[in-house]
Design a protein around this motif. Sequence first.
Motif, PDB file in Angstrom:
ATOM      1  N   VAL A 195      11.891  21.615 -19.209  1.00 36.50           N
ATOM      2  CA  VAL A 195      12.437  20.934 -18.029  1.00 36.50           C
ATOM      3  C   VAL A 195      12.013  21.703 -16.781  1.00 36.50           C
ATOM      4  O   VAL A 195      12.147  22.931 -16.725  1.00 36.50           O
ATOM      5  CB  VAL A 195      13.982  20.865 -18.101  1.00 36.50           C
ATOM      6  N   LEU A 196      11.495  20.979 -15.796  1.00 35.22           N
ATOM      7  CA  LEU A 196      11.111  21.572 -14.513  1.00 35.22           C
ATOM      8  C   LEU A 196      12.084  21.062 -13.459  1.00 35.22           C
ATOM      9  O   LEU A 196      12.195  19.846 -13.249  1.00 35.22           O
ATOM     10  CB  LEU A 196       9.687  21.141 -14.124  1.00 35.22           C
ATOM     11  N   LEU A 197      12.805  21.979 -12.836  1.00 33.68           N
ATOM     12  CA  LEU A 197      13.817  21.582 -11.855  1.00 33.68           C
ATOM     13  C   LEU A 197      13.492  22.222 -10.502  1.00 33.68           C
ATOM     14  O   LEU A 197      13.483  23.452 -10.383  1.00 33.68           O
ATOM     15  CB  LEU A 197      15.214  22.030 -12.306  1.00 33.68           C
ATOM     16  N   ASP A 198      13.227  21.377  -9.505  1.00 34.86           N
ATOM     17  CA  ASP A 198      12.874  21.903  -8.184  1.00 34.86           C
ATOM     18  C   ASP A 198      14.125  21.876  -7.311  1.00 34.86           C
ATOM     19  O   ASP A 198      14.575  20.809  -6.902  1.00 34.86           O
ATOM     20  CB  ASP A 198      11.742  21.061  -7.580  1.00 34.86           C
ATOM     21  N   GLU A 199      14.682  23.040  -7.084  1.00 38.49           N
ATOM     22  CA  GLU A 199      15.912  23.194  -6.313  1.00 38.49           C
ATOM     23  C   GLU A 199      17.002  22.235  -6.790  1.00 38.49           C
ATOM     24  O   GLU A 199      17.463  21.382  -6.044  1.00 38.49           O
ATOM     25  CB  GLU A 199      15.629  22.995  -4.819  1.00 38.49           C
ATOM     26  N   PRO A 200      17.419  22.394  -8.050  1.00 38.45           N
ATOM     27  CA  PRO A 200      18.329  21.414  -8.650  1.00 38.45           C
ATOM     28  C   PRO A 200      19.688  21.298  -7.970  1.00 38.45           C
ATOM     29  O   PRO A 200      20.278  20.229  -7.995  1.00 38.45           O
ATOM     30  CB  PRO A 200      18.492  21.913 -10.088  1.00 38.45           C
ATOM     31  N   THR A 201      20.182  22.377  -7.392  1.00 41.78           N
ATOM     32  CA  THR A 201      21.565  22.307  -6.910  1.00 41.78           C
ATOM     33  C   THR A 201      21.681  22.251  -5.389  1.00 41.78           C
ATOM     34  O   THR A 201      22.772  22.418  -4.855  1.00 41.78           O
ATOM     35  CB  THR A 201      22.389  23.502  -7.443  1.00 41.78           C
ATOM     36  N   THR A 202      20.573  21.999  -4.711  1.00 40.35           N
ATOM     37  CA  THR A 202      20.645  21.884  -3.255  1.00 40.35           C
ATOM     38  C   THR A 202      21.600  20.763  -2.877  1.00 40.35           C
ATOM     39  O   THR A 202      21.518  19.661  -3.405  1.00 40.35           O
ATOM     40  CB  THR A 202      19.231  21.607  -2.679  1.00 40.35           C
ATOM     41  N   GLY A 203      22.515  21.069  -1.993  1.00 38.29           N
ATOM     42  CA  GLY A 203      23.448  20.046  -1.521  1.00 38.29           C
ATOM     43  C   GLY A 203      24.690  19.897  -2.377  1.00 38.29           C
ATOM     44  O   GLY A 203      25.549  19.069  -2.082  1.00 38.29           O
ATOM     45  N   LEU A 204      24.796  20.688  -3.460  1.00 33.67           N
ATOM     46  CA  LEU A 204      26.003  20.570  -4.295  1.00 33.67           C
ATOM     47  C   LEU A 204      27.051  21.591  -3.855  1.00 33.67           C
ATOM     48  O   LEU A 204      26.703  22.700  -3.444  1.00 33.67           O
ATOM     49  CB  LEU A 204      25.666  20.844  -5.761  1.00 33.67           C
ATOM     50  N   ASP A 205      28.333  21.203  -3.966  1.00 37.99           N
ATOM     51  CA  ASP A 205      29.363  22.191  -3.651  1.00 37.99           C
ATOM     52  C   ASP A 205      29.478  23.165  -4.830  1.00 37.99           C
ATOM     53  O   ASP A 205      28.855  22.967  -5.883  1.00 37.99           O
ATOM     54  CB  ASP A 205      30.702  21.523  -3.300  1.00 37.99           C
ATOM     55  N   VAL A 206      30.276  24.201  -4.626  1.00 33.83           N
ATOM     56  CA  VAL A 206      30.309  25.290  -5.616  1.00 33.83           C
ATOM     57  C   VAL A 206      30.687  24.775  -7.005  1.00 33.83           C
ATOM     58  O   VAL A 206      30.055  25.121  -8.009  1.00 33.83           O
ATOM     59  CB  VAL A 206      31.300  26.386  -5.157  1.00 33.83           C
ATOM     60  N   GLU A 207      31.689  23.906  -7.054  1.00 33.39           N
ATOM     61  CA  GLU A 207      32.162  23.424  -8.356  1.00 33.39           C
ATOM     62  C   GLU A 207      31.066  22.621  -9.076  1.00 33.39           C
ATOM     63  O   GLU A 207      30.792  22.832 -10.255  1.00 33.39           O
ATOM     64  CB  GLU A 207      33.392  22.540  -8.127  1.00 33.39           C
ATOM     65  N   ALA A 208      30.429  21.725  -8.328  1.00 32.76           N
ATOM     66  CA  ALA A 208      29.374  20.893  -8.927  1.00 32.76           C
ATOM     67  C   ALA A 208      28.189  21.758  -9.341  1.00 32.76           C
ATOM     68  O   ALA A 208      27.556  21.517 -10.368  1.00 32.76           O
ATOM     69  CB  ALA A 208      28.915  19.832  -7.932  1.00 32.76           C
ATOM     70  N   ARG A 209      27.916  22.788  -8.556  1.00 36.08           N
ATOM     71  CA  ARG A 209      26.805  23.676  -8.892  1.00 36.08           C
ATOM     72  C   ARG A 209      27.088  24.392 -10.205  1.00 36.08           C
ATOM     73  O   ARG A 209      26.240  24.469 -11.073  1.00 36.08           O
ATOM     74  CB  ARG A 209      26.629  24.694  -7.763  1.00 36.08           C
ATOM     75  N   HIS A 210      28.324  24.866 -10.361  1.00 30.66           N
ATOM     76  CA  HIS A 210      28.668  25.574 -11.595  1.00 30.66           C
ATOM     77  C   HIS A 210      28.638  24.643 -12.796  1.00 30.66           C
ATOM     78  O   HIS A 210      28.207  25.038 -13.876  1.00 30.66           O
ATOM     79  CB  HIS A 210      30.023  26.265 -11.445  1.00 30.66           C
ATOM     80  N   ALA A 211      29.057  23.401 -12.601  1.00 31.84           N
ATOM     81  CA  ALA A 211      29.022  22.433 -13.703  1.00 31.84           C
ATOM     82  C   ALA A 211      27.577  22.181 -14.114  1.00 31.84           C
ATOM     83  O   ALA A 211      27.251  22.089 -15.310  1.00 31.84           O
ATOM     84  CB  ALA A 211      29.691  21.124 -13.269  1.00 31.84           C
TER      85      ALA A 211
END
Length: 301
Positions: A150-166
């Motif tokens: 899997v190639l993920l380019d900045e996968p969590t940009t724009g996510l809040d802390v909780e969503a990022r951790h999930a």
Amino acid sequence: MEILARTVQATRSYGPVIALDGVSLDVPAGQLLGLLGPNGAGKTTLLQLFAGLRRPTSGTVELFGGDPRDAARRRRLGCTPQETGLPPTLRVHEIVEFVAGHFDHPVPTGELLEQFGLTGLERRQSGGLSGGQKRRLAVAVAFAGRPDLVLLDEPTTGLDVEARHALWDAVRRYHQEGGTVVLTSHYLEEVEALAERVVVIDQGRVRADGTIAEVRSLVPARRVRLRAPDLPDLAGVERSSREGERYELWTADSDSLVRQLVTTGTPFHDLEVATASLEEAFLALTSQSNQTVASVVQEMV
Ligand code: ATP
């Protein structure tokens, strides 16, 4: 160990801009690799080469041992680009099913949505999702076909802390089950939390490649801050800056530094000793002005 993706001396130019400059990199099966680098470093270009979306100007790129443009190889790959345009009128389940339809053994829609915290939104049109929900959906579909890489380019940009951790949990689960991931991130915390291997890219070149501890060891390990009217010459200071009475010193041995301060009778106060974070290591590695680090890194590359 099987190498899932590889570049050998890959260079990619866009007109006069050299986005990648002789990059040789192997991605072995089962690895979680974080690509770090400032804006314009060449991270996206590298992922695009692996995904067969662009060809190198010179050098070679392999995906699963062959040409990345080959459809059978790309079916083993999942990607989330930096920017995704989800069709706004399609419902969430339709988008997942559309992507899943390209694969022989996709993850069931409900299971995938649950992994990415999107349960209950199956029938929502994607145009009605929040920015964070759209991003999670865009990342989720990369996993729909049970890819090997899997190639993920900045996968969590724009996510809040909780969503990022999930999302990190979902990536970790995939990795624990044997999946291989290459991700780019501007969040150093993210790379520290997820990646086993860090590749620092700057100006199209690999500046460092190793474990987080190894990348950290390339820069002075301790940052010492203090206030003093003046400082004598201190051994072991690799880098320093001063603003009025405030000093910031970088050294491999803060104990020796503090001992020198005491034995020379230097009047100081507000002493603070900290371990360099990966962020500081990263900034030092990509700072053109830092000659000490640049030479160490060049020896390494
Ligand atoms: P960011 O962190 O900002 O996403 P990046 O590390 O992913 O940056 P790239 O997007 O790979 O960097 O870009 C590397 C260099 O190539 C930059 O100087 C960029 O402006 C240039 N570049 C990328 N794509 C193109 C293009 N299609 N045409 C012209 N120049 C491009």
